[in-house]
Structure formats: structure tokens, C-alpha cells
Design a protein around this motif. Structure first.
Motif, short mmCIF file in Angstrom:
data_model
loop_
_atom_site.label_atom_id
_atom_site.label_comp_id
_atom_site.label_asym_id
_atom_site.label_seq_id
_atom_site.Cartn_x
_atom_site.Cartn_y
_atom_site.Cartn_z
N PHE A 118 -13.10 -23.13 20.47
CA PHE A 118 -13.64 -23.23 18.66
C PHE A 118 -12.13 -23.15 17.92
N GLY A 119 -12.55 -23.32 17.24
CA GLY A 119 -10.71 -23.42 16.00
C GLY A 119 -10.10 -24.19 16.14
N LYS A 120 -9.18 -24.80 15.76
CA LYS A 120 -8.64 -26.33 15.98
C LYS A 120 -7.98 -26.58 17.48
N MET A 121 -8.39 -27.63 17.99
CA MET A 121 -7.67 -27.72 19.34
C MET A 121 -6.23 -28.00 19.15
N VAL A 122 -5.10 -27.76 19.60
CA VAL A 122 -4.08 -27.72 19.37
C VAL A 122 -2.86 -27.60 20.96
N LEU A 123 -2.23 -29.17 20.85
CA LEU A 123 -1.58 -29.48 21.99
C LEU A 123 0.01 -28.10 22.06
N GLU A 124 0.81 -27.85 23.17
CA GLU A 124 1.40 -27.65 23.17
C GLU A 124 2.27 -27.51 24.48
N LEU A 125 4.16 -27.52 24.32
CA LEU A 125 4.74 -27.42 25.70
C LEU A 125 5.09 -25.92 25.96
N GLY A 126 5.39 -25.07 27.02
CA GLY A 126 5.95 -23.98 26.77
C GLY A 126 6.73 -23.24 27.76
N ASP A 127 6.68 -22.67 27.85
CA ASP A 127 7.78 -21.47 29.64
C ASP A 127 9.67 -23.07 29.40
N THR A 128 9.47 -22.00 30.62
CA THR A 128 10.73 -22.73 30.74
C THR A 128 11.54 -24.07 31.57
N CYS A 129 12.06 -24.73 31.31
CA CYS A 129 11.89 -25.75 32.80
C CYS A 129 13.81 -25.89 32.90
N ILE A 130 14.33 -25.91 34.09
CA ILE A 130 16.01 -26.60 34.62
C ILE A 130 16.68 -27.67 34.41
N ALA A 131 17.74 -27.88 33.98
CA ALA A 131 18.08 -29.03 33.67
C ALA A 131 19.99 -29.11 35.42
N LYS A 132 19.94 -29.22 35.92
CA LYS A 132 21.91 -28.94 37.15
C LYS A 132 22.12 -30.24 38.03
N ASN A 133 22.75 -29.91 37.94
CA ASN A 133 24.09 -30.47 39.00
C ASN A 133 24.86 -29.66 39.57
N GLU A 134 24.82 -29.28 40.69
CA GLU A 134 25.08 -28.50 41.80
C GLU A 134 26.84 -28.44 41.67
N LYS A 135 26.91 -30.00 42.45
CA LYS A 135 28.30 -30.41 42.53
C LYS A 135 28.62 -30.32 41.46
N HIS A 136 28.94 -30.49 40.15
CA HIS A 136 29.45 -29.16 39.02
C HIS A 136 29.29 -28.23 38.76
N GLY A 137 28.30 -27.50 38.89
CA GLY A 137 28.41 -26.50 38.46
C GLY A 137 27.57 -26.43 37.12
N LEU A 138 26.70 -27.53 36.87
CA LEU A 138 26.23 -26.97 35.66
C LEU A 138 24.71 -26.73 34.95
N TYR A 139 24.24 -26.47 34.71
CA TYR A 139 22.91 -25.75 34.20
C TYR A 139 22.87 -25.75 33.07
N CYS A 140 21.27 -26.21 32.98
CA CYS A 140 21.08 -25.67 31.70
C CYS A 140 19.34 -25.12 31.69
N ASP A 141 18.97 -24.11 31.08
CA ASP A 141 17.86 -24.16 31.03
C ASP A 141 17.28 -24.04 29.22
N LEU A 142 16.55 -25.10 29.85
CA LEU A 142 15.63 -25.50 28.68
C LEU A 142 13.80 -24.62 28.71
N GLU A 143 13.75 -23.49 27.16
CA GLU A 143 12.83 -22.78 26.78
C GLU A 143 11.54 -23.80 25.37
N PHE A 144 10.61 -24.53 25.88
CA PHE A 144 9.73 -25.17 25.05
C PHE A 144 9.27 -23.97 24.34
N LYS A 145 9.29 -23.80 23.33
CA LYS A 145 8.44 -22.37 22.59
C LYS A 145 7.29 -22.59 21.64
N THR A 146 5.88 -21.99 22.05
CA THR A 146 5.08 -21.91 21.76
C THR A 146 4.61 -21.04 20.02
#
Length: 433
Positions: free
Chosen positions: A224-252
């Protein structure tokens, strides 16, 4: 996006009003600032299909064995949808020429973030690939170089899609797999997108892999209501060789606050902040450097979203029987014609044939062997040794993915657009050099 399903037995029948009822809509409707292309409202016939599924489902159940109604399907396979992340190659081509490891990391992040804006209108899901199904294509870039993509469904239970993209002349390789798991939550469905993208800048082999995971997906308001699509939660991008990281939060979106399609993240090197990512994946995403305060646009989907790199796909009549577009041709045609009965029959025909094939294999004690990929140390990788020389590598990859097609000549096919609102994803390609 991966699933859209309804409610559980008699307990929920007592408390859940059908779609369109005033009380239910007021209690669970999407906020008024919903993006138009992220929402859809079912008509009376479609709503009745959802209602008929109510008694079959239980909250928390795995939806991998549930048959989806055809009106929620996007007319292409998941194996083809993955190509969305290869739509803006200019964002990653030439990244190996950046001397700064942080800049190379940001360029890889740009490639990943630019893939989310491409989608059909409303809440749709691509076809679930059958075991052994594959999709292949070639990209012919304006500078005379090429890119190649192959994806294959390597497992049915659990469902696993393996994929491989490479552009030897542009020094980029991407290997990965998706292992979606959908669950029914009541008036919504969640899909956990397990798996990862493993990006390699072939011109910087010492960097090792850039690994990126996926956010989860949610289809809201399915009863019921309007159907809505969302991306949510956290994904991680990393390059361990250079110690580079990014925690990306997709906000609902919260019911009373927030906005749709928002994301935020911090890029860090080891324990030191480099900068922050913010914006909306459907609009503009920015990066702000911590030390300098300088701000730059990572991707502008409104301005540059139409500039999608075209891809060449073999004509359907020349494809193999289990190649995505040929396999699902009847279903795709029925969906485009909005003939739900024919679509249901076409979908059932493919799935019934698949079940019969698996039954025969089980009776013979046979095990499916993927054609293009193999499992090595827990990762699905292509069955291919790639030469270091870009010219030689292009020839080897071309012959491996397209053994029955010449590397030159005007083999042309037409796009199958998910929706009229979506920019074309294939077009006439020039002859390969």
C-alpha cells in the motif's frame, strides 16, 4: 529493485489494507518529494496479482524461489544491467597516468558512483539469470580503442553472476561477482547485494586491486502507498596497497526528514582523513578535500548522464541459445507490448525448461561447468590468460568472447531500452579496427 513482494498469511490480512485504501495509504505512503522516476503506482489488475501472493509469503523469508509477476520486470537480464557501471569510461580511462595514488583512488570511485543513475522508471527488477546464461558485448570508443564485457550465471542456488570487463588499450580491468539475497519485510523487500568489484589499473600493476562492494536495495510500499526504490546501508571502497579507504553510506529517506538518493562518505589514508564525498547519486556528487577545502564534482548525472558509452551486441539471431537477449526475447517483446499474459507464458517457458534441464543433469549425476569463469581461491575469475601487450591482449580477448564473429565488419544490433525515459544503452557501432 531485485524483488517486490507482498505480505504473509491471515495475520497480515487482518491488519494490512490493500493497495489504494485510504487508511493504508496514509499510514505508509512515500513522502511527497519522491523522485518521479523512483516511484510507481500499480493499476487495478497489477494490484490484484500482488494480493494473490499474500498468502504465500512470510516475513523474513528468502525470495530466491518466489516467482515474480511480470509487470515488475525490467526488460533485460541482470547480466546486462551490470554493464551500467561501464557506461562512463572517460571517468577511469587514463587514471594510471595520475602520479598521486589518492587521485587514482578517486578516479576509480568516480567510475563506480556514475553507474547508479541508469535505471528504468519506477520500481523494477531485471530478469533473474538462469544457470549457464551469459551476456557479452563490445565497446568501440571514439579514440579507436575497444572494451569487452562478458557475464555469466555460474550458480543457481545460491544465485551468483560473475562478470569481467577489460579495455587493454585503456589499461583497465574489472572482475567481480554479485550474490543477491532478497527478503520480504512486510510492506517492503530488501536485497542484500553481496559480492564485489575488483578494479585493476593495468598501467599501475603495483597498485594491486581496488575493491568495491555494493549497497543494499529496498523496494518500499509494495502493498500500500506509493512504491519507492532506495539504495541503503554502507559499501566499502579500498586499495590496501596504498592504505586508501572510503566508507560510503547510501542514505534511505526518513519519513519526516532527509532526501532521496543521498550518499555520504569519507576517504581516508590509513587513519588520516583525505576528504569527504557527498551529494545524490541521481544528481550531483562532490568531493571536498580536508586540507585545502577545495571542492570538485565527481559526477553530474543531470548534466552528463546522457553521455552513455554505446555497446555492440551480436544480433539475436546469431546469438547462442542461452545468450541473454535471445533467451528472454519473447518475454522482452511481451513486456514492451505490455501484454502481461504473454509475458507470464514466456517467462514460465524459460524457467520450466531450466528446471527440466537441471532435473536431467541430476538424474545423470552431472554438474554444471561454467563456460567463461572458474572458481579460484573463492573468487570467480575468467578462464583466460591475458597478455601484457595491449594489442595482443585485445586480439586474445576478442577471440575468447566472440569466437564466431570477425574482429571487423559492420555487425549491428539495436538497443533493448529498459524504459522510454532511459537513455539508449546500445547503438550502431563502427567497425572494429
Amino acid at each position: 529493485m531485485m524483488g517486490l513482494f507482498s505480505q504473509a498469511g491471515s495475520t497480515f490480512n487482518r491488519v494490512v489494507k490493500p493497495r489504494g485504501s485510504l487508511e493504508g495509504a496514509e499510514q505508509d505512503k512515500a513522502p511527497s518529494d519522491t523522485e518521479p522516476d523512483d516511484t510507481s503506482i500499480l493499476d487495478e489488475n497489477e494490484g490484484s496479482v500482488i494480493t494473490s501472493l499474500i498468502s504465500q509469503l512470510r516475513v523474513g523469508m528468502d525470495l530466491s524461489r518466489v516467482t515474480f509477476p511480470t509487470f515488475v520486470l525490467e526488460p533485460r537480464s541482470m547480466l546486462e544491467r551490470i554493464t551500467d557501471f561501464m557506461s562512463h569510461p572517460d571517468l577511469i580511462f587514463g587514471a594510471e597516468n595520475c602520479d598521486d595514488p589518492e587521485e587514482r583512488f578517486i578516479r576509480v570511485l568516480q567510475y563506480y558512483l556514475a553507474g547508479w543513475h541508469i535505471k528504468p522508471k519506477g520500481v523494477k527488477k531485471p530478469y533473474n539469470p538462469i544457470l549457464g546464461e551469459f551476456f557479452r558485448c563490445r565497446y568501440d570508443y571514439p579514440n579507436g580503442t575497444q572494451g569487452f564485457y562478458i557475464a555469466e550465471q555460474v550458480s543457481h542456488h545460491p544465485p551468483i553472476s560473475a562478470f569481467f570487463y577489460i579495455s587493454p588499450a585503456n589499461h583497465v580491468s574489472i572482475i567481480g561477482e554479485l550474490r543477491p539475497k532478497s527478503k520480504f519485510l512486510g510492506n517492503s523487500v530488501s536485497t542484500t547485494m553481496e559480492g564485489e568489484n575488483r578494479v585493476t589499473l593495468l598501467g599501475r600493476p603495483d597498485d594491486g586491486e581496488y575493491i568495491i562492494t555494493m549497497p543494499n536495495m529496498y523496494a518500499r510500499g509494495i502493498l500500500f502507498g506509493k512504491m519507492v526504490l532506495e539504495l541503503g546501508d554502507t559499501c566499502i571502497a579500498k586499495n590496501e596497497k596504498h592504505g586508501l579507504y572510503c566508507d560510503l553510506e547510501f542514505k534511505t529517506k526518513g519519513f519526516f526528514s532527509g532526501t532521496y538518493n543521498a550518499l555520504a562518505g569519507r576517504i581516508r589514508k590509513n587513519n588520516s582523513d583525505i576528504g569527504e564525498v557527498s551529494g545524490r547519486w541521481s544528481h550531483i556528487m562532490d568531493f571536498k578535500h580536508t586540507k585545502t577545502g577545495n571542492k570538485r564534482v565527481l559526477f553530474d548525472a543531470v548534466k552528463d548522464g546522457q553521455n552513455i558509452s554505446p555497446k555492440w551486441v551480436p544480433p539475436e539471431e546469431e546469438q547462442e541459445y542461452n545468450e541473454s537477449r535471445r533467451l528472454w526475447k519473447d518475454l522482452t517483446q511481451a513486456i514492451m507490448l505490455k501484454d502481461m499474459d504473454k509475458a507470464t507464458d514466456a517467462k514460465s517457458a524459460v524457467e520450466d525448461a531450466q528446471r527440466e534441464q537441471r532435473k536431467k543433469m541430476e538424474e545423470k549425476g552431472e554438474k554444471h561447468v561454467p563456460k567463461f569463469f572458474e572458481l579460484v581461491n573463492g573468487r570467480w575469475v575468467p578462464k583466460l590468460i591475458i597478455p601484457k601487450d595491449p594489442v595482443e591482449a585485445t586480439t586474445v580477448v576478442q577471440q575468447w568472447i566472440f569466437p564466431s564473429f570477425p574482429s571487423s565488419g559492420p555487425s549491428i544490433t539495436t538497443a533493448v531500452a529498459p524504459e522510454s525515459q532511459q537513455p539508449p544503452i546500445t547503438t550502431t557501432a563502427p567497425p572494429a579496427p
